[in-house]
Design a protein around this motif. Sequence first.
Motif, PDB file in Angstrom:
ATOM      1  N   GLU A 382     -17.611 -53.772   2.333  1.00 54.65           N
ATOM      2  CA  GLU A 382     -16.915 -54.211   1.122  1.00 54.65           C
ATOM      3  C   GLU A 382     -17.885 -54.800   0.101  1.00 54.65           C
ATOM      4  O   GLU A 382     -17.745 -54.584  -1.115  1.00 54.65           O
ATOM      5  CB  GLU A 382     -15.866 -55.259   1.499  1.00 54.65           C
ATOM      6  N   TYR A 431      -8.211 -47.494  -1.864  1.00 50.93           N
ATOM      7  CA  TYR A 431      -6.932 -48.036  -2.328  1.00 50.93           C
ATOM      8  C   TYR A 431      -5.782 -47.540  -1.441  1.00 50.93           C
ATOM      9  O   TYR A 431      -4.907 -48.328  -1.040  1.00 50.93           O
ATOM     10  CB  TYR A 431      -6.708 -47.622  -3.780  1.00 50.93           C
ATOM     11  N   THR A 434      -5.673 -48.901   2.624  1.00 53.02           N
ATOM     12  CA  THR A 434      -5.056 -50.190   2.932  1.00 53.02           C
ATOM     13  C   THR A 434      -3.664 -50.305   2.292  1.00 53.02           C
ATOM     14  O   THR A 434      -3.243 -51.370   1.858  1.00 53.02           O
ATOM     15  CB  THR A 434      -5.954 -51.348   2.466  1.00 53.02           C
ATOM     16  N   GLN A 437      -2.999 -52.039  -1.111  1.00 54.59           N
ATOM     17  CA  GLN A 437      -3.086 -53.495  -1.188  1.00 54.59           C
ATOM     18  C   GLN A 437      -4.326 -53.977  -1.944  1.00 54.59           C
ATOM     19  O   GLN A 437      -4.397 -55.149  -2.300  1.00 54.59           O
ATOM     20  CB  GLN A 437      -3.080 -54.089   0.225  1.00 54.59           C
ATOM     21  N   GLU A 438      -5.280 -53.088  -2.156  1.00 54.64           N
ATOM     22  CA  GLU A 438      -6.501 -53.474  -2.860  1.00 54.64           C
ATOM     23  C   GLU A 438      -6.505 -52.818  -4.242  1.00 54.64           C
ATOM     24  O   GLU A 438      -7.137 -51.788  -4.469  1.00 54.64           O
ATOM     25  CB  GLU A 438      -7.736 -53.069  -2.058  1.00 54.64           C
ATOM     26  N   TYR A 441      -9.504 -51.155  -6.479  1.00 49.14           N
ATOM     27  CA  TYR A 441     -10.051 -49.802  -6.371  1.00 49.14           C
ATOM     28  C   TYR A 441      -9.261 -48.794  -7.195  1.00 49.14           C
ATOM     29  O   TYR A 441      -9.819 -47.822  -7.703  1.00 49.14           O
ATOM     30  CB  TYR A 441     -10.149 -49.394  -4.900  1.00 49.14           C
ATOM     31  N   SER A 697      -9.645 -59.000   3.976  1.00 46.99           N
ATOM     32  CA  SER A 697      -9.316 -59.125   2.554  1.00 46.99           C
ATOM     33  C   SER A 697     -10.379 -58.401   1.748  1.00 46.99           C
ATOM     34  O   SER A 697     -11.454 -58.078   2.267  1.00 46.99           O
ATOM     35  CB  SER A 697      -9.268 -60.597   2.129  1.00 46.99           C
ATOM     36  N   THR A 698     -10.078 -58.142   0.489  1.00 49.14           N
ATOM     37  CA  THR A 698     -11.056 -57.473  -0.366  1.00 49.14           C
ATOM     38  C   THR A 698     -12.317 -58.310  -0.499  1.00 49.14           C
ATOM     39  O   THR A 698     -13.431 -57.789  -0.468  1.00 49.14           O
ATOM     40  CB  THR A 698     -10.455 -57.211  -1.762  1.00 49.14           C
TER      41      THR A 698
END
Length: 713
Positions: A382, A431, A434, A437-438, A441, A697-698
């Motif tokens: 990440e 994107y 997940t 949820q992110e 992206y 998490s991101t």
Amino acid sequence: MNVRDPFGLHRKSALSILKTTASRAAVDFTERAVEASVDAIEKGKQAVDDFDMSFTIPKNVPSFGNPQRIVEDHVWGNTAVARGGKTSPHPNKNAGILGGVQDRVGGLFDSRNTLPMYKDKPYAYPASQRARPIWRRKRVLAFALLLLLLLYYFGAFGRHHDTVVSSTPMWAWLTAGSESGKAADWANRRERVVEAFTLSWDAYERYAWGYDEFHPVSKKGEQMAPQGMGWIIVDALDTMILMNLTSRVTHAREWVSNSLTYDQDQDVSTFETTIRMLGGLLSAHYLSNEFPDLAPLAEDDPGAPGEDLYLEKAKDLADRLVAAFDSPSGVPYASVNIAKYEGLPAHDEGGASSTAEATTLQLEFKYLAKLTGEKYFWDKAEKVMEVVDNNSVEDGLVPIYIYATDGTFRGNNIRLGSRGDSYYEYLIKQYLQTNKQEAVYLEMWDESLRGVRKHLVTYTEPSGFTIIGERPDGLKGSLSPKMDHLVCFMPGTIALAATGGLTEAEAKKQPTWTKKNEADMDLARELMQTCWGMYKWMATGLAAEITYFHIASPPLPEGAPHHPPAEFDADPEAEWRKDYSVHGMDVHNLQRPETVESLFYMWRITGDIKYREWGWEMFKSFMNHTAVPDGGGFSSLSNANKVPPVMRDNMESFWLAETLKYFYLLFSPNDLLPLDKIVINTEAHAFPRFDMGQLFSTGWKRKPRDAEGKMMK
């Protein structure tokens, strides 16, 4: 096309020949024939035992009939070994009197060849669902096998082994007597893909088993590491699982279990090893657990000693590869010594890493982190995205090299071909992986696609095809009308991003559907047509590695009027051919998957049958022009713009891992690996979508940007 009897005899004369040769049986039936007959019968009985092992099929897996062996019989039946002519340095072990006996017997018993003569379980009908025909009962089968073997041997011993080689081209059966006026049988076409795969795999297995590279013309293998990296075996694992090739998966799994070790003093590419080897192991783990009835093996059943074999190997490999991220910036080094756990800078480009390679590791390491709970895999991968984004590039378009030392870009070359391509691919796929949820992206993807439209999209002359060019001197430099075949991943990726993996019809019903999504789908369609034209332009029907286009000066901006022809006129002097140009150094075809990959996405998303038909045409071109004689499988081409083409004598691992897999998926029902439930990495290895949960998490946020995407001070 007249199909000969599998034994080289007319069926109507079989009985009379059996009668006339019966008296010769006591005299001529040698010990060798008896032993071979008994062995074949035992194999037939075992095959029926395999068939009796019925099991429940996952509801999202289509019916898998045992593939017909037309292709293999056709190719191997015309080899020098089978003809009794000059033999190759590596004789075909399956040739000669006993060669292909199981195939031939299976062909007589059932025109659909659902009898599992190759141990690969036939997903036709479980035995409990219908009464078995009389010929599927074991005793009758054994007796029939004995009679047919007698017929075969006495007929074979009574005549010369030379056979007349048809003047018909090797793969002309694909077009002869085709489905003119009939609806296409896509299940049948899918089986043709399985045959192409098994021909390729069996040639590798015969001549180069355990080697990382396979040269099908010279029929030899080479290693990339002292003990081999499993480059071909691991890359092809999940394709074989999807195709339900149980016996071949068994052999591959045995090699992985007993021979594959990463404790080797060898420098490997961080990127290639991650997407092919780590990705292949993770995908095999996912498919074998999610779809246990595909190529079912007792060794990986829950609670079995080998349940987590693929995951354990993946973890071992990742522990070595993750050393590449131990750079001052966090951007991974180009290579890793897997025995020393040591990252190494590139030998060229001032030690800079490829941008695409540094940013195409995230799906693999994030999925592994989710499986193992090892957060450092996630965090390392990440972090790279934050470093890249903090360079504050214009309009989301990144140069193709980046230093691992300080995380800054090297040079200004911007392209969506080699060293740039999969950066953009993994933006949208992270994107989706997940479960959306992110959002960072998606934002980065949308920004990049706007940049592509603004700086790289233009139209050809005179026909008006849409292309994505390059800016080798940066966004202020001129646009080069050069388009790598690699760029043809974009139509499918754009469509995937626009719909999230839903069909276009379903996506349009969502409240999130906008005019931008509509425009993105239009762009995807136009680029798909251009990529298909790369194939139609070449003499073999197989695209060149690089294609150039004729464009206006200055280039037309995105959105300018353009009206390309709906079809590609086959006339050699057709107007559309003036738009395309292939240089002499670029005529090679490496069996690349990008165009069929996009055809797969476009078919699944739009439902337009032409994408399937284009794929079938492409598949036929591969069969007709890349097949290697003497049971060699298929080869990449040094020159795909002449017929016959010039062979390159190399089978790329992605021919098995990607190209044939995408053909298989293109011709399969849409509920096999549904696009709204999975993501597919850049080497065509499938992973599930998942929620991040509490552990992950991101870990970073974008800094504020201006209208051009540059960070605000």
